[in-house]
Design an enzyme around this catalytic site. Sequence first.
Site, short mmCIF file in Angstrom:
data_model
loop_
_atom_site.label_atom_id
_atom_site.label_comp_id
_atom_site.label_asym_id
_atom_site.label_seq_id
_atom_site.Cartn_x
_atom_site.Cartn_y
_atom_site.Cartn_z
N LYS A 87 22.61 71.69 90.51
CA LYS A 87 21.90 72.89 90.06
C LYS A 87 22.05 73.99 91.09
CE LYS A 87 18.11 70.56 87.59
NZ LYS A 87 18.39 71.09 86.25
N ARG A 118 17.21 61.97 79.97
CA ARG A 118 17.36 61.19 78.73
C ARG A 118 17.97 59.80 79.01
NH1 ARG A 118 21.00 65.84 76.22
NH2 ARG A 118 19.70 66.98 77.69
N1 BES Z 1 14.89 68.61 84.56
C1 BES Z 1 15.82 69.38 83.83
C2 BES Z 1 15.17 70.27 82.77
C3 BES Z 1 14.28 71.38 83.26
C4 BES Z 1 14.77 72.65 83.40
C5 BES Z 1 12.95 71.15 83.53
C6 BES Z 1 13.95 73.68 83.82
C7 BES Z 1 12.12 72.18 83.95
C8 BES Z 1 12.61 73.44 84.08
C9 BES Z 1 16.81 68.46 83.12
O1 BES Z 1 17.09 67.27 83.76
C10 BES Z 1 18.09 69.21 83.00
O2 BES Z 1 18.67 69.47 84.01
N2 BES Z 1 18.48 69.54 81.78
C11 BES Z 1 19.68 70.24 81.54
C12 BES Z 1 20.39 69.56 80.39
C13 BES Z 1 21.79 70.01 80.19
C14 BES Z 1 22.66 69.61 81.37
C15 BES Z 1 22.32 69.39 78.91
C16 BES Z 1 19.33 71.68 81.20
O3 BES Z 1 18.30 71.91 80.56
O4 BES Z 1 20.05 72.56 81.60
MN MN Z 2 18.67 67.46 85.17
#
Ligand code: BES
Ligand code: MN
Length: 488
Positions: free
Chosen positions: A258, A332
């Site tokens: 990230k 997931r």
């Molecule tokens: N923990 C994150 C989701 C999240 C984002 C929670 C912002 C709280 C605030 C999750 O694990 C994630 O990174 N999701 C990705 C999924 C994508 C790679 C398909 C996302 O939402 O970008």
């Molecule tokens: Mn994530």
Amino acid sequence: MKIVLSKDFEVKVHFVLEDEKLTMLSDAKRDYAKNTLEFKGEKKSVYADLGPGSDNIVVVGLGKYEDLNHDVFRLAANIAAKTLETNKVKEASVIINKYDGYCTRKMTKSYIEGFLQNDYIFDEYLSKKTVKNVETISIIPIEGKDESAELALEETLGIMEGVNLTRKLVNTPSMDMYPEVLAKIAVDELSGLGVEVEVFDKDKIKELGMEAFLAVAEGSEKEPKFIVMKYLPKGEDKPAITLVGKGLTYDSGGYAIKPADGMYTMKADMAGSASVVGAIYALAKNKTENNVIGIIAACENMISGGAYKNGDIIGSMKGTTIDVVNTDAEGRLTLADAIYYAATKVNSSCIIDIATLTGACVVGLGEYTVGAVTNNKDLYKEVKKASKRSGEHLWLFPSFDEMRDLLKADFADLKNSTGRWGGAITAGLFLEHFAEEKPWVHLDIAGPAYSDKGWGYLPKGATGIPVKTLYDFVARKDMPIDEKYHKN
Ligand code: BES
Ligand code: MN
Ligand code: ZN
């Protein structure tokens, strides 16, 4: 802050409807409040006359009768608490009125909650601790001191302890809140309340075949833990409502790392699991009557030479193989095994999973709303009712087979990330695959679980959402859920 009943303190707090006559003020003050200060009792408005030589009174507006709901009572009480706090009032008596169509006990609960909501502080890491001015709030029950006010007080205290436990778990930085610590706190907080807590270590997780969960945990030095909490007042042989919480104590994204901005709040990626601990705490503390089981697959999503990578194909407890398109879609994967465990290894009447799962959910619904995906509309309706009573916003996403098809991969059974569109829905439908057609609702709390600014009566940082909804749902639900599986 201590809450007591029926004690008469010098400072009084009143609540009024818009344009209600301010009978609690003297004629002169009433004119002054109305004409000079233009205080009409509108929602969120306050009239305060405090300090030496004053009338020692706070009046908070509730707005129009037609617009009343329990969140209006909570917010008004919270505004009163903040007014008393800034004016350094130590103790005050709160006078509440009855309104047609509103149950006395529930109103009392909402007012008490509003006051208690102002009491939470997370100052563990501050060198100077916060000292609160307000020490005692006395609630004057609507019809004299009766049992219902006492019950309302006791229940609300239990619920808010659960909410605040969740907040503390979420607010604590991941350096101090990793799987082992989360498991220890679950044991310490719940064991004394009649909850049986089991913690599985890495060997046991391997033995159970939780390959998806283990793949995510691989990049971290911290050992993953699988936590099972059972509160079974109806007896072990009776089915339980099972709550499964996402427990990523940190989500760096893994090799799909990230950017710094997005990573900053990822200590909160275990908010789902923290809400399960908080809800079970409150349910057990208040000795509620329904069976409930909490399940958490806790780990960190990190980078190392051994970490899983984009393009890996991993297994799962169910046996489904998964193409890891993106290591940042890790929640997931951990939930797949935890939900499958809930569906097959314990006696679940239904499954609710709670997860900070997707940024897409926040894009779709905004910061203040929990997004749901379900395979059972009857179950969803019950959760929705609980959310309305709790003042925690919830909205259901649509789900169709066209969306399910997006999860199919070429060289594995499923993929963990699809295209951009409908990301909150495809994430939910990925989980559906592991619920084994048990009545199931997925709650994506990525927006409301954590807030940089706080809103309404909620503090900055962890909000504790959706502990109140979970509590309300489990505490009240005695209707059997129709097991019929609705695909859409
Ligand atoms: N923990 C994150 C989701 C999240 C984002 C929670 C912002 C709280 C605030 C999750 O694990 C994630 O990174 N999701 C990705 C999924 C994508 C790679 C398909 C996302 O939402 O970008
Ligand atoms: Mn994530
Ligand atoms: Zn995550």
